[in-house]
Design a protein around this motif. Structure first.
Motif, PDB file in Angstrom:
ATOM      1  N   UNK A 101       0.370  17.403  -7.387  1.00 34.46           N
ATOM      2  CA  UNK A 101       1.320  18.500  -7.473  1.00 34.46           C
ATOM      3  C   UNK A 101       1.255  19.152  -8.852  1.00 34.46           C
ATOM      4  N   UNK A 102       1.624  20.403  -8.890  1.00 34.55           N
ATOM      5  CA  UNK A 102       1.815  21.135 -10.138  1.00 34.55           C
ATOM      6  C   UNK A 102       3.325  21.286 -10.243  1.00 34.55           C
ATOM      7  N   UNK A 103       3.945  20.435 -11.047  1.00 34.60           N
ATOM      8  CA  UNK A 103       5.399  20.458 -11.132  1.00 34.60           C
ATOM      9  C   UNK A 103       5.865  19.875 -12.443  1.00 34.60           C
ATOM     10  N   UNK A 104       7.116  20.137 -12.726  1.00 32.94           N
ATOM     11  CA  UNK A 104       7.787  19.509 -13.851  1.00 32.94           C
ATOM     12  C   UNK A 104       9.120  18.997 -13.337  1.00 32.94           C
ATOM     13  N   UNK A 105      10.029  18.662 -14.208  1.00 34.06           N
ATOM     14  CA  UNK A 105      11.310  18.113 -13.756  1.00 34.06           C
ATOM     15  C   UNK A 105      12.199  19.180 -13.125  1.00 34.06           C
ATOM     16  N   UNK A 106      11.800  20.446 -13.221  1.00 35.17           N
ATOM     17  CA  UNK A 106      12.621  21.543 -12.704  1.00 35.17           C
ATOM     18  C   UNK A 106      12.201  22.023 -11.318  1.00 35.17           C
ATOM     19  N   UNK A 107      10.885  22.147 -11.072  1.00 35.25           N
ATOM     20  CA  UNK A 107      10.452  22.622  -9.761  1.00 35.25           C
ATOM     21  C   UNK A 107       8.970  22.366  -9.512  1.00 35.25           C
ATOM     22  N   UNK A 108       8.583  22.587  -8.264  1.00 32.27           N
ATOM     23  CA  UNK A 108       7.181  22.466  -7.854  1.00 32.27           C
ATOM     24  C   UNK A 108       6.572  23.863  -7.864  1.00 32.27           C
ATOM     25  N   UNK A 117       0.853  -1.172   0.000  1.00 31.69           N
ATOM     26  CA  UNK A 117       0.000   0.000   0.000  1.00 31.69           C
ATOM     27  C   UNK A 117       0.895   1.231   0.000  1.00 31.69           C
ATOM     28  N   UNK A 118       0.752   2.064  -1.026  1.00 36.96           N
ATOM     29  CA  UNK A 118       1.551   3.275  -1.147  1.00 36.96           C
ATOM     30  C   UNK A 118       0.647   4.475  -0.879  1.00 36.96           C
ATOM     31  N   UNK A 119       1.088   5.303   0.063  1.00 32.71           N
ATOM     32  CA  UNK A 119       0.359   6.513   0.429  1.00 32.71           C
ATOM     33  C   UNK A 119       1.287   7.677   0.121  1.00 32.71           C
ATOM     34  N   UNK A 120       0.966   8.436  -0.927  1.00 32.64           N
ATOM     35  CA  UNK A 120       1.887   9.492  -1.362  1.00 32.64           C
ATOM     36  C   UNK A 120       1.193  10.413  -2.354  1.00 32.64           C
ATOM     37  N   UNK A 121       1.926  11.445  -2.768  1.00 30.61           N
ATOM     38  CA  UNK A 121       1.415  12.395  -3.741  1.00 30.61           C
ATOM     39  C   UNK A 121       1.752  11.986  -5.161  1.00 30.61           C
ATOM     40  N   UNK A 122       1.104  12.649  -6.095  1.00 27.67           N
ATOM     41  CA  UNK A 122       1.327  12.369  -7.506  1.00 27.67           C
ATOM     42  C   UNK A 122       2.174  13.468  -8.135  1.00 27.67           C
ATOM     43  N   UNK A 123       3.274  13.074  -8.753  1.00 25.19           N
ATOM     44  CA  UNK A 123       4.154  13.977  -9.506  1.00 25.19           C
ATOM     45  C   UNK A 123       3.848  13.759 -10.978  1.00 25.19           C
ATOM     46  N   UNK A 124       3.228  14.733 -11.661  1.00 26.29           N
ATOM     47  CA  UNK A 124       2.853  14.516 -13.061  1.00 26.29           C
ATOM     48  C   UNK A 124       4.033  14.340 -14.002  1.00 26.29           C
ATOM     49  N   UNK A 125       5.239  14.740 -13.577  1.00 25.20           N
ATOM     50  CA  UNK A 125       6.400  14.530 -14.443  1.00 25.20           C
ATOM     51  C   UNK A 125       6.895  13.089 -14.366  1.00 25.20           C
ATOM     52  N   UNK A 126       6.402  12.316 -13.403  1.00 26.38           N
ATOM     53  CA  UNK A 126       6.764  10.907 -13.283  1.00 26.38           C
ATOM     54  C   UNK A 126       8.078  10.635 -12.586  1.00 26.38           C
ATOM     55  N   UNK A 127       8.748  11.659 -12.122  1.00 24.26           N
ATOM     56  CA  UNK A 127      10.064  11.477 -11.518  1.00 24.26           C
ATOM     57  C   UNK A 127      10.053  11.088 -10.064  1.00 24.26           C
ATOM     58  N   UNK A 128       8.913  11.228  -9.404  1.00 26.75           N
ATOM     59  CA  UNK A 128       8.838  10.932  -7.971  1.00 26.75           C
ATOM     60  C   UNK A 128       7.393  10.575  -7.622  1.00 26.75           C
TER      61      UNK A 128
END
Length: 155
Positions: free
Chosen positions: A41-48, A6-17
């Motif tokens: 999150x609203x983020x890319x590979x550079x920042x949140x 079971x994973x409890x975490x946020x979603x990074x749309x860039x897929x990196x985390x």
């Protein structure tokens, strides 16, 4: 049979985390991941650029549905984002006694930007950490958790 995590975490749309990376890592190791997404999150590979947390009521409904259906061999926690979500996770963990818990105390994105509301490090240490078997902070997170720096300096 694959271990169910079971994973409890946020979603990074860039897929990196976040959830995306956790699912890939669990699958690569032969496991199956079920997820509770704590926030988007609203983020890319550079920042949140920002994040929005999931409503506690929705998280509770999702958790109830999953626990009615599956048994878990481990729990992995990433971005919590708020004290209220930490409180929700603490209650959830009490429903799963004996299941090993890994906490990645996400306070900020590696690319830069906070992923936590105020007082999160303190609540994480006081409420969540005692229920976990392993913690995997990076150096800035370890410093924030030990009081050596603020959450906004993490990342």
């Amino acid at each position: 049979m694959k271990p169910n995590i079971l994973v409890i975490a946020g979603h990074d749309p860039s897929g990196g985390a976040g959830i995306h990376a956790d699912i890939e890592a669990i699958q690569a190791l032969g496991g199956f991941a079920s997820t509770l997404i704590t926030g988007l999150t609203v983020q890319n590979s550079q920042n949140v650029r920002g994040f929005r947390l999931t409503d506690i009521g929705l998280l509770q409904q999702q958790a109830d549905a999953l626990l009615d259906d599956m048994d878990y061999q481990a729990i992995k926690i990433g971005m919590t984002g708020s004290v209220a979500i930490i409180d929700f996770i603490v209650c959830l963990l009490k429903r799963l006694p004996g299941v090993p818990v890994i906490l990645d105390p996400v306070l900020a994105a590696e690319a830069g930007g906070s992923l936590a509301q105020e007082s999160l490090a303190e609540a994480m240490l006081e409420k969540l950490a005692p229920l976990c078997d392993v913690m995997t902070p990076n150096l800035p997170e370890a410093q924030a958790l030990s009081g050596q720096t603020s959450v906004t300096d993490c990342g």
